[in-house]
Write a protein that holds these residues in place. Structure first.
Motif, PDB file in Angstrom:
ATOM      1  N   ASP A 116     -14.864  -5.038 -14.545  1.00  0.00           N
ATOM      2  CA  ASP A 116     -13.661  -5.871 -14.660  1.00  0.00           C
ATOM      3  C   ASP A 116     -12.706  -5.594 -13.522  1.00  0.00           C
ATOM      4  N   ARG A 117     -12.608  -4.309 -13.175  1.00  0.00           N
ATOM      5  CA  ARG A 117     -11.662  -3.919 -12.121  1.00  0.00           C
ATOM      6  C   ARG A 117     -12.028  -4.575 -10.781  1.00  0.00           C
ATOM      7  N   GLU A 118     -13.304  -4.489 -10.438  1.00  0.00           N
ATOM      8  CA  GLU A 118     -13.755  -5.096  -9.175  1.00  0.00           C
ATOM      9  C   GLU A 118     -13.508  -6.600  -9.183  1.00  0.00           C
ATOM     10  N   SER A 119     -13.818  -7.225 -10.327  1.00  0.00           N
ATOM     11  CA  SER A 119     -13.629  -8.678 -10.436  1.00  0.00           C
ATOM     12  C   SER A 119     -12.169  -9.031 -10.277  1.00  0.00           C
ATOM     13  N   ARG A 120     -11.321  -8.238 -10.919  1.00  0.00           N
ATOM     14  CA  ARG A 120      -9.881  -8.533 -10.848  1.00  0.00           C
ATOM     15  C   ARG A 120      -9.381  -8.418  -9.415  1.00  0.00           C
ATOM     16  N   LEU A 121      -9.837  -7.356  -8.729  1.00  0.00           N
ATOM     17  CA  LEU A 121      -9.400  -7.146  -7.350  1.00  0.00           C
ATOM     18  C   LEU A 121      -9.876  -8.290  -6.457  1.00  0.00           C
ATOM     19  N   LEU A 122     -11.111  -8.705  -6.694  1.00  0.00           N
ATOM     20  CA  LEU A 122     -11.665  -9.790  -5.887  1.00  0.00           C
ATOM     21  C   LEU A 122     -10.917 -11.094  -6.152  1.00  0.00           C
ATOM     22  N   ASP A 123     -10.633 -11.343  -7.428  1.00  0.00           N
ATOM     23  CA  ASP A 123      -9.883 -12.561  -7.780  1.00  0.00           C
ATOM     24  C   ASP A 123      -8.526 -12.575  -7.110  1.00  0.00           C
ATOM     25  N   LEU A 124      -7.912 -11.403  -7.100  1.00  0.00           N
ATOM     26  CA  LEU A 124      -6.586 -11.290  -6.481  1.00  0.00           C
ATOM     27  C   LEU A 124      -6.671 -11.590  -4.980  1.00  0.00           C
ATOM     28  N   ALA A 125      -7.704 -11.036  -4.353  1.00  0.00           N
ATOM     29  CA  ALA A 125      -7.882 -11.277  -2.911  1.00  0.00           C
ATOM     30  C   ALA A 125      -8.104 -12.771  -2.660  1.00  0.00           C
ATOM     31  N   LEU A 126      -8.931 -13.378  -3.498  1.00  0.00           N
ATOM     32  CA  LEU A 126      -9.218 -14.808  -3.327  1.00  0.00           C
ATOM     33  C   LEU A 126      -7.961 -15.647  -3.554  1.00  0.00           C
ATOM     34  N   ILE A 145      -5.547  -5.383   2.685  1.00  0.00           N
ATOM     35  CA  ILE A 145      -5.720  -3.947   2.936  1.00  0.00           C
ATOM     36  C   ILE A 145      -5.399  -3.156   1.666  1.00  0.00           C
ATOM     37  N   TRP A 146      -4.354  -3.580   1.014  1.00  0.00           N
ATOM     38  CA  TRP A 146      -3.923  -2.911  -0.219  1.00  0.00           C
ATOM     39  C   TRP A 146      -5.021  -3.019  -1.285  1.00  0.00           C
ATOM     40  N   ILE A 147      -5.603  -4.211  -1.384  1.00  0.00           N
ATOM     41  CA  ILE A 147      -6.668  -4.419  -2.372  1.00  0.00           C
ATOM     42  C   ILE A 147      -7.892  -3.560  -2.011  1.00  0.00           C
ATOM     43  N   ILE A 148      -8.250  -3.557  -0.738  1.00  0.00           N
ATOM     44  CA  ILE A 148      -9.415  -2.758  -0.305  1.00  0.00           C
ATOM     45  C   ILE A 148      -9.178  -1.283  -0.650  1.00  0.00           C
ATOM     46  N   LEU A 149      -7.979  -0.819  -0.376  1.00  0.00           N
ATOM     47  CA  LEU A 149      -7.690   0.595  -0.631  1.00  0.00           C
ATOM     48  C   LEU A 149      -7.664   0.914  -2.127  1.00  0.00           C
ATOM     49  N   THR A 150      -7.141  -0.016  -2.900  1.00  0.00           N
ATOM     50  CA  THR A 150      -7.122   0.209  -4.353  1.00  0.00           C
ATOM     51  C   THR A 150      -8.553   0.317  -4.868  1.00  0.00           C
ATOM     52  N   HIS A 151      -9.418  -0.516  -4.308  1.00  0.00           N
ATOM     53  CA  HIS A 151     -10.825  -0.465  -4.702  1.00  0.00           C
ATOM     54  C   HIS A 151     -11.454   0.844  -4.230  1.00  0.00           C
ATOM     55  N   ARG A 152     -11.230   1.174  -2.977  1.00  0.00           N
ATOM     56  CA  ARG A 152     -11.861   2.354  -2.395  1.00  0.00           C
ATOM     57  C   ARG A 152     -11.378   3.641  -3.066  1.00  0.00           C
ATOM     58  N   MET A 153     -10.075   3.685  -3.335  1.00  0.00           N
ATOM     59  CA  MET A 153      -9.495   4.930  -3.879  1.00  0.00           C
ATOM     60  C   MET A 153      -9.662   5.028  -5.398  1.00  0.00           C
ATOM     61  N   LYS A 154     -10.036   3.937  -6.001  1.00  0.00           N
ATOM     62  CA  LYS A 154     -10.119   3.873  -7.469  1.00  0.00           C
ATOM     63  C   LYS A 154      -8.807   4.377  -8.071  1.00  0.00           C
ATOM     64  N   SER A 155      -7.741   4.000  -7.458  1.00  0.00           N
ATOM     65  CA  SER A 155      -6.436   4.541  -7.852  1.00  0.00           C
ATOM     66  C   SER A 155      -5.591   3.447  -8.478  1.00  0.00           C
ATOM     67  N   ASP A 156      -4.370   3.836  -8.852  1.00  0.00           N
ATOM     68  CA  ASP A 156      -3.459   2.789  -9.327  1.00  0.00           C
ATOM     69  C   ASP A 156      -2.818   2.133  -8.105  1.00  0.00           C
ATOM     70  N   TRP A 157      -2.114   1.036  -8.363  1.00  0.00           N
ATOM     71  CA  TRP A 157      -1.554   0.236  -7.253  1.00  0.00           C
ATOM     72  C   TRP A 157      -0.533   1.018  -6.456  1.00  0.00           C
ATOM     73  N   TYR A 158       0.239   1.848  -7.168  1.00  0.00           N
ATOM     74  CA  TYR A 158       1.311   2.569  -6.474  1.00  0.00           C
ATOM     75  C   TYR A 158       0.722   3.554  -5.479  1.00  0.00           C
ATOM     76  N   GLU A 159      -0.323   4.256  -5.899  1.00  0.00           N
ATOM     77  CA  GLU A 159      -0.927   5.261  -5.009  1.00  0.00           C
ATOM     78  C   GLU A 159      -1.511   4.592  -3.761  1.00  0.00           C
ATOM     79  N   SER A 160      -2.197   3.480  -3.979  1.00  0.00           N
ATOM     80  CA  SER A 160      -2.811   2.816  -2.824  1.00  0.00           C
ATOM     81  C   SER A 160      -1.767   2.131  -1.956  1.00  0.00           C
ATOM     82  N   LEU A 161      -0.623   1.791  -2.559  1.00  0.00           N
ATOM     83  CA  LEU A 161       0.439   1.157  -1.773  1.00  0.00           C
ATOM     84  C   LEU A 161       0.900   2.086  -0.648  1.00  0.00           C
ATOM     85  N   GLY A 162       1.080   3.356  -1.000  1.00  0.00           N
ATOM     86  CA  GLY A 162       1.538   4.332  -0.011  1.00  0.00           C
ATOM     87  C   GLY A 162       0.601   4.394   1.181  1.00  0.00           C
ATOM     88  N   ILE A 163      -0.699   4.449   0.900  1.00  0.00           N
ATOM     89  CA  ILE A 163      -1.685   4.549   1.988  1.00  0.00           C
ATOM     90  C   ILE A 163      -1.702   3.237   2.774  1.00  0.00           C
TER      91      ILE A 163
END
Lengths: 289, 659
Positions: free
Chosen positions: B11-21, B147-165
């Motif tokens: 679900d997480r991957e799908s959600r991230l992909l949907d968001l990117a699209l 970039i934010w979406i890619i990092l959230t996926h890569r880091m398997k983190s929450d949005w806030y953590e990936s936002l910083g990176i």
């Protein structure tokens, strides 16, 4: 200055390998370049430059992600040939920032670590399996990360060799059976003393079958087994040496299980279990040439 | 490569992909045609309602059929063999096919490689369709979000953590983007002319003819017709007459040009030198002309050199070869001081004297009367001007009651109200009646109030009409609207923005509006239209002007330092344990003194080592006590006292260092 010196040192330690995504980046750069160059489209130029700059900036971030990670191969449980064992590796992030998206590789084993916060040691257990006795090692102990953009695989190899000793496969006649046989031969088997938990190493003839109805299967313990005299094993080198080593390993393990000391004579050298320790003796058997 | 190939995605991957699209699709929603939009809506509804991950072949086939049908209807009638060569149509077709493929794959529920890269494909296709500052800003935002979406996926983190990176990564890349943008070698290809150029709405105000009627002037829009950048300085308002068309013949309520067709035998973008005499105050300027869906280009009086693909006819109209259906950018040269007209053909002069005596009799009679009282053409013209001034005319955008057949009479003698069109028409008729060849010129009248630095904005409401009188072998400009004695209250605003007469207006408001436009123009020039020419200009300036080079380097250094500080700010680890974070400052300060904390060493031991060097430091002893009390006491202790102590200790150390 310190930062840069440290960065350069770290850069040397960390290998970088392009992934298939980097090929995608190259293709994207080429396509964007054509579109931008041919039509002088500055929006496309900006995307082109961003793709380039992001791929470029991802390098230092990826390196610094691994730069403060220290790996140590702690050791393994007893690993017998033909059987598996478990080895432990600790990862320690000595930096101030969390390390992300790590993968610890050791031979065929791979453990994923989503995040490694600073200051908290992380222990990883790896399964190992060897066919023959002797020294063995995980072929390549390393931490990899695709962080941040998956375009480059950052690889940090472990300084230590992930080496462990594989003891001979414990195989042969059980100590109990052997001693029973020896005792029968000399009419010294003695009296039935009590019951102990059956752990699979005892002869089937010693199983106390009424215990079948209970939850725990038990076997009969004879007086001769608790005699204070230490068993003395000798590596005779008369038969197949591997078979003999396996037999000795089995007896040593059994001795440890029932808690009796023993001595082992190998090439004229006598090793005492209470002195050299079981692991020391098993190591001698494992590395015997 | 990592993606859930051949397996149902999480679900997480799908959600991230949907968001990117969704992020990359927003600009596309304004492009794609209604049938495709309907298809996307049906697909979204379908995804929302589907109960299981597995999808029947019938469902997939239905979606495919629906999508294909939507593509067919969307491009129906446009697609033919000739159409294949049109890049926009071709890109649109590719876009629709991509949308169909994405929606089908997404409906299947498997994330494969192609689905992973689809947001980037959509993004690159979007770039074909837009060319505006808004799109540029959106594209930069898109890049950041991706970039934010890619990092959230890569880091398997929450949005806030990936936002910083993401911010760190983005901040690091900004200086490189800036440097590359400025210095990356460009070649002098022309700016692309494909795709939707954003605002394609036709600008009104000038259409090659002029209607003299009693309708309220509807050209009140603030819509920008053109933006002008002068090479040297903005000329005075009195010279800002942008010439559109020249009208000779009044037919009914309409003034029409010399030729019904604007084509001319002259095909040169340079004005014929035999048609003008002395010229001076030559001004070179760049014009951004927004779509008019006409062929006139507007050049200042007197046009000398027009852009490529245009020509200047004997009436000094500048005509473009093609309709201006999208913004065009051109450079032009005009002479602000000029004499011309000696070579005007007798036929043309004759036409400039033609009067229809059935109409506007009073105006004609007045003109003839003035002629009988005057000795020269100049005197006649001056008398006509004075007549207009004495008539107490009112500038009004709502000249109700104008007699359509006798518009000049009605305007001059009855209602005495009108706007530039009425003034110009009546003045021309009267001049002709006085025996002076006269004609109406329409176009736009700029005003320095709408100018900043060398930038001038011309809006629809700056559309204007004036006259040219042939006096002593020269055509002279007369702007009779300036003879208005009064301005009707509702017309003040318009007059403030041009139309030849001055009135009191909201100057500051205009200035702030123009300032924003000026900023936008500057950004467009240096970002959207940055080219080989500008690059060469910039490099030359850097080479020749040391002060400019210094400013430039300072700006680059500032960008670098800003990026680094943003990256550092977002790279700083978050403090979760306040006392520990407070004591970190102390430890860092001690390191400067050469006392380093060893691995595994407790804070107490470290402080002990420091105290062995400075045994009288009571403050530090107290810090040690409070710190451990906060950490280990059963009760809650406010860490602010620890903070105060540490700050006091650090400032004491600093003083000691200075001392």
């Amino acid at each position: 200055m310190n930062f840069f010196r440290r960065f350069i040192q770290t850069r040397r330690r960390i290998r970088q390998k392009a992934t298939a995504f980097s090929a995608m980046v190259v293709i994207a750069l080429f396509a964007l370049f054509l579109e931008a160059y041919m039509h002088n489209f500055n929006i496309v130029y900006i995307v082109f430059f961003f793709v380039f700059a992001l791929a470029f900036s991802a390098g230092p971030i990826g390196i610094s992600n691994l730069s403060d990670i220290e790996m140590r191969f702690v050791g393994c449980t007893r690993v017998f040939a033909g059987e598996g064992g478990e080895c432990t590796v600790t990862l320690h992030n000595t930096g101030r920032r969390t390390a992300w998206a790590l993968r610890l590789y050791a031979g065929e084993e791979m453990v994923e670590i989503a995040k490694l916060p600073p200051g908290v040691p992380y222990t990883v257990t790896l399964k190992c399996r060897a066919v023959s006795r002797g020294r063995s090692a995980f072929s390549d102990c390393r931490v990899e990360s695709l962080f941040p953009l998956s375009t480059v695989r950052f690889i940090l190899h472990m300084k230590d060799r992930c080496e462990y000793i594989v003891y001979p496969e414990p195989k042969g006649i059980s100590l109990e059976a052997y001693r029973s046989k020896m005792a029968t031969g000399t009419s010294e088997e003695g009296d039935f003393e009590g019951l102990i938990r059956y752990d699979g190493t005892q002869s089937l003839s010693r199983i106390y079958w009424p215990s079948m109805v209970m939850e725990e299967l038990q076997s009969k313990r004879f007086e001769y087994l608790s005699k204070s005299d230490k068993p003395h094993f000798t590596l005779s080198r008369q038969e197949d040496i591997e078979k003999e080593l396996s037999q000795l390993t089995l007896w040593i393990v059994e001795c440890e299980k029932i808690g009796i000391d023993f001595t082992l004579e190998m090439d004229g050298r006598i090793m005492k279990s209470d002195k050299e320790g079981i692991d020391g003796i098993l190591e001698s058997l494992a590395l015997y040439r | 490569m990592e993606y859930s190939n051949h397996s149902h995605s999480t679900d997480r991957e799908s959600r991230l992909l949907d968001l990117a699209l969704a992020t990359v699709s927003i600009p596309l929603l304004f492009i794609i045609k209604l049938p495709m939009l309907i298809y996307i809506a049906i697909w979204a509804l379908f995804l929302f309602l589907k109960k299981s991950d597995e999808l029947s072949a019938i469902a997939i086939f239905s979606l495919f059929t629906l999508g294909s049908l939507a593509i067919f209807i969307s491009l129906f009638g446009e697609f033919n063999f000739a159409g294949l060569s049109r890049l926009r149509l071709y890109t649109e077709l590719v876009l629709y096919i991509l949308i169909l493929a994405i929606t089908l794959q997404r409906a299947v529920g498997k994330i494969n490689f192609y689905l992973v890269i689809s947001p980037f494909l959509l993004l690159s296709l979007t770039l074909f369709f837009y060319d505006s500052l808004t799109m540029m800003a959106y594209v930069v935002t898109e890049v950041f979000i991706l970039i934010w979406i890619i990092l959230t996926h890569r880091m398997k983190s929450d949005w806030y953590e990936s936002l910083g990176i993401s911010v760190r990564l983005f901040a690091f890349s900004i200086p490189w983007v800036v440097l590359l943008f400025i210095f990356f070698p460009r070649i002098s290809f022309e700016h692309a002319s494909y795709g939707f150029r954003g605002d394609g709405t036709a600008r009104v105000g000038h259409d090659g003819s002029m209607s003299v009627d009693d309708r309220t002037l509807t050209i009140l829009s603030d819509k920008i017709v053109m933006e002008v950048w002068f090479e040297k300085s903005t000329p005075p308002s009195s010279s800002l007459y942008f010439r559109g068309s020249v009208l000779y013949e009044k037919r009914g309520r309409k003034w029409l040009p010399y030729n019904r067709y604007i084509y001319s035998s002259s095909r040169s973008r340079f004005a014929n030198p035999s048609l003008y005499g002395k010229i001076g105050s030559v001004s070179v300027y760049r014009v951004s002309l927004y779509p008019t869906h006409k062929r006139w280009l507007y050049l200042l009086d007197l046009p000398i050199e027009g852009p490529r693909d245009s020509y200047i006819n004997p009436d000094f109209e500048t005509i473009n070869r093609n309709l201006i259906s999208e913004p065009v950018f051109y450079e032009a040269t005009s002479a602000l001081k000029y004499e011309y007209g000696e070579a005007t053909s007798p036929k043309r002069l004759q036409k400039a004297l033609r009067l229809d005596r059935r109409f506007d009799r009073r105006t004609i009679q007045t003109g003839e009367k003035i002629a009988s009282q005057s000795h020269s053409a100049k005197e006649k013209a001056d008398r006509i001007w004075r007549f207009f001034s004495d008539m107490n005319l009112t500038y009004s955008l709502k000249p109700e009651g104008v007699d359509i057949d006798n518009s000049s009479d009605s305007f001059l003698f009855d209602i005495k109200k009108g706007y530039c069109v009425h003034f110009a028409s009546a003045f021309t008729i009267m001049a002709r009646a006085a025996g002076i060849p006269a004609r109406v010129v329409t176009g736009y009248k700029g005003d320095r109030k709408n100018s900043i630095d060398r930038y001038l904005v011309v809006r629809e409401r700056d559309a204007h009409a004036w006259c040219e009188l042939y006096i002593d072998g020269k055509w002279l400009r007369y702007d009779p609207t300036a003879t208005a004695s009064h301005i009707e209250s509702g017309s003040v605003e318009v007059i403030d923005r041009g139309d030849g007469v001055s009135g009191d207006g909201a100057g500051e408001e205009i200035f702030s509006g123009v300032y924003l436009l000026y900023l936008k123009y500057k950004l467009e020039r240096w970002l959207l239209h940055y080219s080989h020419v500008r690059q060469v200009y910039l490099l030359e300036k850097l080479r020749k002007d040391p002060l400019f080079a210094l400013y430039f380097l300072t700006a680059i250094a500032l960008i670098f330092s800003l990026s680094v500080s943003i990256a550092m700010r977002f790279g700083r680890p978050r403090c979760k344990n306040r006392p520990v974070c407070l004591i970190e400052r102390l430890i860092k300060r001690m390191e400067r003194e050469g006392i380093y904390r060893e691995r595994g060493e407790s804070v107490h031991s470290l402080i002990g080592r420091y105290l062995s060097r400075y045994p009288d430091d009571e403050n530090l002893k107290e810090i040690d006590r409070i710190y451990h009390e906060i950490l280990y006491a059963d009760r809650d202790i406010d860490p602010s006292s620890l903070k105060r102590r540490i700050e006091s200790f650090i400032s004491h150390m600093k003083k000691r260092d200075r001392g």
